[in-house]
Design a protein around this motif. Structure first.
Motif, mmCIF file in Angstrom:
data_model
loop_
_atom_site.group_PDB
_atom_site.id
_atom_site.type_symbol
_atom_site.label_atom_id
_atom_site.label_comp_id
_atom_site.label_asym_id
_atom_site.label_seq_id
_atom_site.Cartn_x
_atom_site.Cartn_y
_atom_site.Cartn_z
ATOM 1 N N GLY A 1 0.815 -1.213 0.000
ATOM 2 C CA GLY A 1 0.000 0.000 0.000
ATOM 3 C C GLY A 1 0.842 1.253 0.000
ATOM 4 N N TRP A 2 0.235 2.325 -0.469
ATOM 5 C CA TRP A 2 0.821 3.656 -0.363
ATOM 6 C C TRP A 2 0.116 4.402 0.757
ATOM 7 N N PHE A 3 0.905 5.153 1.510
ATOM 8 C CA PHE A 3 0.402 5.920 2.635
ATOM 9 C C PHE A 3 0.992 7.330 2.548
ATOM 10 N N ARG A 4 0.365 8.274 3.214
ATOM 11 C CA ARG A 4 0.917 9.620 3.205
ATOM 12 C C ARG A 4 0.695 10.286 4.548
ATOM 13 N N GLN A 5 1.588 11.218 4.842
ATOM 14 C CA GLN A 5 1.474 11.977 6.082
ATOM 15 C C GLN A 5 1.726 13.441 5.792
ATOM 16 N N GLU B 1 -2.018 8.338 6.763
ATOM 17 C CA GLU B 1 -3.266 7.761 6.289
ATOM 18 C C GLU B 1 -3.008 6.882 5.076
ATOM 19 N N GLY B 2 -3.866 5.895 4.896
ATOM 20 C CA GLY B 2 -3.766 5.028 3.732
ATOM 21 C C GLY B 2 -4.295 5.725 2.495
ATOM 22 N N VAL B 3 -3.628 5.513 1.366
ATOM 23 C CA VAL B 3 -4.014 6.133 0.108
ATOM 24 C C VAL B 3 -4.531 5.090 -0.874
ATOM 25 N N SER B 4 -3.748 4.024 -1.033
ATOM 26 C CA SER B 4 -4.113 3.012 -2.015
ATOM 27 C C SER B 4 -3.414 1.709 -1.670
ATOM 28 N N CYS B 5 -3.960 0.609 -2.201
ATOM 29 C CA CYS B 5 -3.428 -0.699 -1.883
ATOM 30 C C CYS B 5 -3.631 -1.623 -3.083
ATOM 31 N N ILE B 6 -2.702 -2.552 -3.286
ATOM 32 C CA ILE B 6 -2.853 -3.536 -4.343
ATOM 33 C C ILE B 6 -2.594 -4.914 -3.758
ATOM 34 N N SER B 7 -3.523 -5.821 -3.997
ATOM 35 C CA SER B 7 -3.439 -7.157 -3.431
ATOM 36 C C SER B 7 -2.454 -8.021 -4.201
ATOM 37 N N ASN B 8 -1.649 -8.801 -3.466
ATOM 38 C CA ASN B 8 -0.713 -9.707 -4.121
ATOM 39 C C ASN B 8 -1.406 -10.967 -4.613
ATOM 40 N N ARG B 9 -2.619 -11.245 -4.133
ATOM 41 C CA ARG B 9 -3.318 -12.481 -4.487
ATOM 42 C C ARG B 9 -4.020 -12.368 -5.836
ATOM 43 N N ASP B 10 -4.731 -11.234 -6.024
ATOM 44 C CA ASP B 10 -5.542 -11.126 -7.221
ATOM 45 C C ASP B 10 -5.387 -9.786 -7.940
ATOM 46 N N CYS C 1 5.492 3.736 1.274
ATOM 47 C CA CYS C 1 4.886 2.458 0.916
ATOM 48 C C CYS C 1 5.252 1.445 2.008
ATOM 49 N N ASN C 2 4.410 0.448 2.138
ATOM 50 C CA ASN C 2 4.663 -0.612 3.102
ATOM 51 C C ASN C 2 3.673 -1.735 2.841
ATOM 52 N N ALA C 3 3.881 -2.845 3.518
ATOM 53 C CA ALA C 3 3.029 -4.013 3.349
ATOM 54 C C ALA C 3 2.243 -4.227 4.641
ATOM 55 N N PRO C 4 0.952 -3.941 4.627
ATOM 56 C CA PRO C 4 0.147 -4.102 5.842
ATOM 57 C C PRO C 4 -0.057 -5.573 6.183
ATOM 58 N N ILE C 5 -0.124 -5.858 7.472
ATOM 59 C CA ILE C 5 -0.415 -7.209 7.944
ATOM 60 C C ILE C 5 -1.920 -7.283 8.139
ATOM 61 N N GLY C 6 -2.609 -7.680 7.110
ATOM 62 C CA GLY C 6 -4.070 -7.727 7.149
ATOM 63 C C GLY C 6 -4.631 -6.369 7.523
ATOM 64 N N TYR C 7 -5.595 -6.393 8.438
ATOM 65 C CA TYR C 7 -6.221 -5.162 8.901
ATOM 66 C C TYR C 7 -5.806 -4.847 10.339
ATOM 67 N N SER C 8 -4.648 -5.386 10.725
ATOM 68 C CA SER C 8 -4.181 -5.249 12.111
ATOM 69 C C SER C 8 -3.686 -3.859 12.442
ATOM 70 N N GLY C 9 -3.320 -3.102 11.407
ATOM 71 C CA GLY C 9 -2.701 -1.802 11.655
ATOM 72 C C GLY C 9 -1.199 -1.892 11.775
ATOM 73 N N SER C 10 -0.680 -3.101 11.705
ATOM 74 C CA SER C 10 0.761 -3.314 11.742
ATOM 75 C C SER C 10 1.270 -3.576 10.331
ATOM 76 N N PHE C 11 2.590 -3.503 10.196
ATOM 77 C CA PHE C 11 3.206 -3.643 8.886
ATOM 78 C C PHE C 11 4.392 -4.587 8.959
#
Length: 120
Positions: free
Chosen positions: A35-39, A46-55, A96-106
């Motif tokens: 995902g892309w994030f901005r401050q 805050e989160g801006v956009s995300c792309i799934s690695n699965r689909d 940019c970073n890779a979120p761990i599900g919806y946990s709020g962690s990366f």
């Protein structure tokens, strides 16, 4: 060394376009949802956009929907954020970073980010 490196920021006039890059080293970017994030100054990240690695499904915040496009080049292990119709409120440091599900962690430490300034 495992890291994500953002680049492509700069000064752009309102209505202009810019493309940001997020390059991964030390791991396969395609193994993660990215995902892309901005401050912005004085605000929380805050989160801006995300792309799934699965689909490959993409998602966008309401503030950028229709203006930004996220994409991935697996061969280059890079995720892009094409930003069109820029607004002054898009001014921020982008990460940019890779979120761990919806946990709020990366999965990874935050990089330096890339500064984007929208101003005439």
């Amino acid at each position: 060394q495992v890291q994500l490196v953002e680049s492509g920021g700069g000064l752009v006039q309102p209505g202009g376009s810019l493309r940001l890059s997020c390059e991964a080293s030390g791991f396969r970017l395609g193994d993660y949802t990215v995902g892309w994030f901005r401050q912005a100054p004085g605000k929380e990240r805050e989160g801006v956009s995300c792309i799934s690695n699965r689909d490959g499904i993409t998602s966008y915040s309401d503030s950028v929907k229709g203006r930004f496009t996220i994409s991935e080049d697996s061969a280059k292990s890079t995720v892009y954020l094409q930003m069109n119709s820029r607004k002054p409120e898009d001014t921020a440091v982008y990460y940019c970073n890779a979120p761990i599900g919806y946990s709020g962690s990366f999965y990874f430490n935050w990089g330096q980010g890339t500064q984007v300034t929208v101003s005439s």
